[in-house]
Design an enzyme around this catalytic site. Structure first.
Site, PDB file in Angstrom:
ATOM      1  N   GLU B  49      48.289 -33.667  32.704  1.00  9.20           N
ATOM      2  CA  GLU B  49      48.507 -33.275  31.308  1.00  9.20           C
ATOM      3  C   GLU B  49      48.111 -31.805  31.229  1.00  9.20           C
ATOM      4  O   GLU B  49      46.954 -31.461  31.454  1.00  9.20           O
ATOM      5  CB  GLU B  49      47.634 -34.131  30.383  1.00  9.20           C
ATOM      6  CG  GLU B  49      47.859 -33.841  28.913  1.00  9.20           C
ATOM      7  CD  GLU B  49      46.837 -34.533  28.015  1.00  9.20           C
ATOM      8  OE1 GLU B  49      46.197 -35.524  28.447  1.00  9.20           O
ATOM      9  OE2 GLU B  49      46.650 -34.066  26.882  1.00  9.20           O
ATOM     10  N   ASP B  60      39.900 -30.336  19.548  1.00 11.83           N
ATOM     11  CA  ASP B  60      39.174 -30.033  20.777  1.00 11.83           C
ATOM     12  C   ASP B  60      37.756 -29.546  20.540  1.00 11.83           C
ATOM     13  O   ASP B  60      37.492 -28.750  19.650  1.00 11.83           O
ATOM     14  CB  ASP B  60      39.949 -29.006  21.606  1.00 11.83           C
ATOM     15  CG  ASP B  60      41.152 -29.632  22.280  1.00 11.83           C
ATOM     16  OD1 ASP B  60      40.952 -30.641  22.990  1.00 11.83           O
ATOM     17  OD2 ASP B  60      42.272 -29.154  22.070  1.00 11.83           O
TER      18      ASP B  60
END
Lengths: 393, 292
Positions: B49, B60
């Site tokens: 990924e 994140d």
């Protein structure tokens, strides 16, 4: 384009919606349902109205600034005195509404982002009033240039968390607050300070801020006998502007949002998202933003920390697209001149943010001449800007 | 069958879950990304990924934020990533899923993005801030280009939304193991097993779980429930720490890069060992699939 077939709720034309990680969807659904229910709940509205009256000090005056009007080509300038609201800006209208909503939802903690610190102070104030702990994310750069508000927040019992990512300003504080909420939404409400973010925030913030325009419309009719020739408000995220504009939306008068041109549009060092940006996605909604060719959010600059933001509320993007509102920009220097002009002609020290609206009123007033009538939102007071670090960017 | 589906099939034949290794493209440069891709592939990772850096990632934590900041500082762009993607495909057969915020895709033009990503060798696309109800156009464009589309569900996602996200997913379906942002903090979510069981009822593609997987033991626990184990921040942090340390020790850029790749390879092996150590669930999964 992909936005045409979008189906997430909260659209202003193609703008708005919800562009967030799936994790936040349940939190936003819960908030949307609570807002829809409580805004139509008599007890909730009665409590909010009473606090707006007794605690915030509403209605704020509409003041005919006759000496400042002379600086505006003789046009008659009325100021909506949000600077006289408790905490010194319009921000408490929204923070208080959201804090009551949070309490009704059983949330036990408030978080907020702040740029100039006015929204942070407003949220800290609402949290103190309701006895809720409060944490405010603030970029390190803004902590330095808006030190007074940092001290106020701490005095009010809030914890200010420095943000050191990116440019260390409002955008970065907003990103960090959203990340906090990703993990904390079950017990925490995120009090967004402007009409930005994913649905229901832009709609909810507009609703809480519309008290500005509702009062101003009634006051101008009472005091002046007719509607003005135009409305002027500064636009960072755009909450004071949408609060003023929305109740006038069906009236046939021009509405002008004033963005921060910083060191000048040509310099690239500005925060004029609508005037100088393109459509895109930031902080959960589809709107205009300052970005590079690769879709990375661009660094911004404004002398006014509260306008130093690369995005703008999606409803403003829509009002610009439909032509119902017009957006212009004013430089740091022009805003600073208006800041001094209002202080010296009226004995009112405006916030640097609001000074952008005043600066545009000065030039628009000269175009209109002595027959013109302008209503300017004086969104906040400028005590916070009296001592400033002149090399802040 | 797409390359992503084949990767899951291959893992299933090995009677194990797949390892999906997340890397931040261009952190600190694309040469490192290529070296790390080779390292995780050699350790047995089934899918890579690849995160396209964004200035303001909302999902994140600090580790990946810092990686994106480093990558952007080095001048990374979507165009440069596409230019270098074939080099990753050259060193490994591992299919690549691109993970990106919506705005870079919007700025590039979604249709061109899908076509160019596919041409460069990508196999799938994952856009965390594009919810499935807004993704009909993008899914069409991605599928027309030959890219799989991966959507996500989180612990508090309603049944209705879970079903819609699963139905919109091709290649695999991404379950977020807990509330919060990416990173080691909080570990793997407590409700992981229940979450996977819930997804099994509506999902016809392999189910992969991410967020909070850092060590072999985490990978093992996830592998006992899910078809894929997604690991990101653990690789990103390790690579950057080893690289920085080597540079501070006055090693050359390429030696530091090799040291980082070696460390990441060892980490990937540890995770693969965890995955292989999981109680075999292939047979059980098959039965469940037939029943539903």
């Amino acid at each position: 384009m992909m936005m045409k077939t979008a189906t997430t709720p909260g659209r202003f034309g193609e703008f708005g919606g919800r562009y967030v990680p799936e994790t936040l969807v349940p939190a936003l659904d819960e908030l949307e349902a609570a807002f829809d229910r409580l805004w139509n709940d008599d007890d909730f509205r009665a409590e909010l109205d009473m606090l707006l009256l007794d605690y915030v000090g509403r209605p704020t005056p509409l003041y005919h600034a006759s000496r400042f009007s002379e600086r505006c080509g003789g046009a008659t300038v009325y100021l909506k005195r949000e600077d006289l609201a408790h905490t010194g800006s319009h921000k408490l209208n929204n923070a208080l509404g959201q804090a009551l909503l949070a309490r009704a939802l059983g949330k036990t903690r408030l978080i907020a982002e702040t740029g100039a610190g006015q929204h942070g102070v407003a949220t800290a104030t609402a949290a103190a009033l309701l006895g809720l702990p409060c944490q405010v994310y603030m970029g390190r750069t803004d902590m330095k240039r808006q030190r007074l508000n940092l001290i106020r927040m701490e005095l009010l019992g809030a914890e200010v968390i420095p943000v050191d990512s990116g440019a260390k300003t409002l955008k970065d504080a907003t990103s960090q607050a959203i990340r906090d909420w990703m993990g904390s939404y079950r017990d925490t409400h995120y009090v967004i300070g402007s009409c930005v973010g994913p649905h229901p925030y832009p709609l909810m913030v507009r609703t809480f801020q519309s008290v500005i325009g509702v009062e101003a419309r009634r006051q101008i009719l009472e005091q002046h006998g007719e509607l003005p020739d135009g409305l002027v408000a500064c636009v960072g995220g755009g909450s004071n502007a949408i609060g003023l504009f929305h109740p006038f939306i069906d009236d046939d008068i021009p509405m002008v949002g004033v963005e921060a041109a910083g060191a000048g549009l040509a310099s690239g060092r500005h925060s004029a998202s609508l005037v100088g940006g393109r459509a895109g996605v930031l902080h959960g909604s589809y709107s205009f933003l300052l970005q590079d060719d690769d879709g990375q959010v661009a660094p911004t600059h404004s002398i006014a920390a509260g306008l130093d933001y690369p995005g703008v509320g999606p409803e403003h993007a829509w009002l610009q697209a439909t032509g119902r509102a017009r957006y212009v920009s004013v430089t740091d220097d022009e805003a600073s001149a208006a800041y001094s002009a209002l202080a010296k002609t009226e004995g009112i020290i405006p916030a640097l943010e609001s000074s952008h609206a005043l600066a545009y009123a000065m030039s628009w007033g000269r175009e209109l001449g002595p027959d013109g009538v302008l209503l300017v939102n004086l969104s906040g007071r400028g005590d916070k800007d009296v001592v400033r670090d002149d090399d802040d960017g | 069958m797409t390359t992503i589906a084949s990767a899951f099939e291959r893992a299933k034949r090995d009677r194990r879950s797949a390892l999906i290794a997340y890397l931040a493209a261009g952190d600190p440069d694309l040469a490192m990304t290529i070296a790390l891709a080779r390292a995780v592939a050699e350790a047995g990772a089934d899918i890579i990924e690849l995160g396209i850096p964004f200035s303001d990632p909302l999902a994140d934590g600090p580790i990946i934020q810092a990686a994106y900041t480093r990558a952007l500082a080095s001048g990374i762009s979507v165009k440069r990533i596409f230019e270098h993607l074939p080099m990753i495909a050259e060193v490994t057969e591992t299919p690549i899923v691109l993970m990106t915020a919506l705005n870079p895709v919007h700025a590039y033009g979604p249709d061109a993005f899908c076509r160019d990503a596919k041409a460069a060798g990508a196999a799938g696309l994952l856009i965390p801030d594009l919810l499935p109800e807004d993704a009909s156009d993008l899914r069409e464009q991605a599928h027309a280009a030959g890219l799989d589309t991966v959507f996500l569900a989180a612990p508090d996602t309603t049944e209705e939304r879970l079903a819609a996200a699963a139905a919109a997913s091709t290649g695999f379906f991404y379950l977020i193991s807990r509330r919060g942002v990416t990173g080691p903090e909080g570990g793997v979510g407590e409700e992981l097993e229940a979450e996977v069981a819930r997804a099994r009822k509506v999902c016809t593609v392999p189910i992969a779980v991410g967020f909070g997987v850092t060590a072999g033991a985490d990978a093992r626990r996830v592998a006992e429930a899910a078809d894929g184990v997604i690991v990101g921040s653990a690789f990103v942090r390790l690579a950057s720490e080893v690289f920085e340390e080597a540079r501070e020790g006055n090693q050359s850029h390429s030696a530091a890069r090799a040291a980082a790749a070696e460390a990441v390879k060892a980490k990937a092996q540890e995770l693969m060992d965890g995955i292989r150590g999981a109680r075999s669930k292939t047979a059980r999964t098959e039965t469940e699939r037939v029943e539903t």
